[in-house]
Design an enzyme around this catalytic site. Structure first.
Site, short mmCIF file in Angstrom:
data_model
loop_
_atom_site.label_atom_id
_atom_site.label_comp_id
_atom_site.label_asym_id
_atom_site.label_seq_id
_atom_site.Cartn_x
_atom_site.Cartn_y
_atom_site.Cartn_z
N THR A 124 1.00 -1.26 0.13
CA THR A 124 0.02 -0.12 -0.02
C THR A 124 0.95 1.27 -0.24
O THR A 124 2.01 1.19 0.07
CB THR A 124 -0.95 -0.05 1.36
OG1 THR A 124 -0.03 0.22 2.56
CG2 THR A 124 -1.49 -1.22 1.35
N ILE A 150 7.46 -1.89 7.20
CA ILE A 150 7.25 -0.66 7.14
C ILE A 150 8.20 0.06 5.98
O ILE A 150 8.91 -0.02 5.57
CB ILE A 150 7.83 0.13 8.42
CG1 ILE A 150 7.23 -0.61 9.58
CG2 ILE A 150 7.72 1.55 8.40
CD1 ILE A 150 5.84 -0.12 9.68
N LYS A 151 7.15 0.60 5.02
CA LYS A 151 7.61 1.18 3.81
C LYS A 151 8.23 2.37 3.98
O LYS A 151 7.59 3.41 4.28
CB LYS A 151 6.47 1.15 2.76
CG LYS A 151 6.63 1.13 1.36
CD LYS A 151 5.36 0.86 0.50
CE LYS A 151 5.70 0.71 -0.99
NZ LYS A 151 4.20 0.99 -1.70
N LEU A 152 9.59 2.80 3.38
CA LEU A 152 10.06 3.93 4.00
C LEU A 152 10.70 4.54 2.55
O LEU A 152 11.18 3.83 1.52
CB LEU A 152 11.42 3.88 4.80
CG LEU A 152 10.84 2.99 6.14
CD1 LEU A 152 12.09 2.48 6.74
CD2 LEU A 152 10.47 4.30 7.11
N VAL A 194 3.33 -1.01 4.53
CA VAL A 194 2.63 0.28 4.84
C VAL A 194 3.55 1.38 5.09
O VAL A 194 4.41 1.04 5.79
CB VAL A 194 1.47 0.05 6.25
CG1 VAL A 194 2.52 -0.49 7.41
CG2 VAL A 194 0.69 1.34 6.52
#
Ligand code: G3P
Length: 214
Positions: free
Chosen positions: A27, A82-84, A56
């Site tokens: 996402t 965790i998408k950084l 996310v």
């Protein structure tokens, strides 16, 4: 090759989970905005039906804000990634979250050099944007193939999760390059499943069978 769904729509995800075609989910704020829900609620709903990695992306782009949101989302489950963004604050967060045993992906990657840095930072996944590289006049799948070669040269463990996939040929070219994972929207998956010759073949089989029966 693993297939992730590039959506936060629970109904779309459910359909492909039932087809056995959902190894994970990606996402981003644009995708989550479409669902109009609180991020934690939206991701929690997905986590109820997806056991694979669920990516996310925090809204914050400052280091402290990223960490604060990351720790909140990570509480949803062990499969939360965790998408950084590929910025210094994101790279710095990778190291901190790794110590907390929280998986990370580095997204908005548009060059092999960014992918090399993302791996050096220790991200579990790197997310190059194929379609947007094409949009810029370059060759998206070729860029990802270069990343795959570089990672193979150094036995880099970071997984390549190719996104911004617009057509089935992107998937095929990435598969030929041995890319680990693609994240695709429903529209591309539908096109990958269907073929007019398949429909015509079924129609012909039934016509021939029904002729025989009369
Ligand atoms: O996961 C990234 C993807 O959603 C971006 O796709 O088509 O907007 O470049 P696109």
């Amino acid at each position: 090759m693993k297939i992730y769904l590039d959506t936060a729509n629970v109904n779309e995800i459910k359909e492909y989970v039932e087809l056995g075609l959902c190894d994970g989910v990606t996402t981003n704020p644009s995708i989550l905005a479409k669902e109009g829900k609180d991020i934690t609620m939206a991701i929690s709903a997905i986590a109820k039906i997806v056991s694979g990695p669920i990516n996310v992306e925090p809204i914050a782009t400052d280091f402290d804000g990223i960490i604060k949101e990351a720790e909140e989302y990570a509480k949803i489950g062990k499969n939360i990634v965790i998408k950084l963004p590929m910025i210094k604050e994101g790279l710095k967060a990778v190291g901190v979250l790794k110590k907390k045993k929280i998986m990370t992906s580095i997204t908005l990657v548009f060059s092999p050099s960014q992918a090399l840095i993302a791996a050096k930072a220790g991200a579990d996944f790197v997310i190059p944007f194929v379609g947007r590289v094409d949009d810029g006049g370059a060759y998206g799948t070729e860029m990802v193939a270069q990343i795959a070669q570089i990672y193979s040269n150094y036995e880099i463990k970071t997984k390549i999760l190719a996104a911004s996939i617009r057509v089935p040929m992107h998937v095929i070219e990435l598969a030929l390059a041995g890319v680990d994972i693609v994240s695709v929207p429903k529209s591309v998956l539908e096109t990958m499943i269907k073929h007019p010759y398949t429909d015509a073949g079924i129609k012909k089989f039934l016509e021939d069978w029904n002729k025989k029966k009369t």
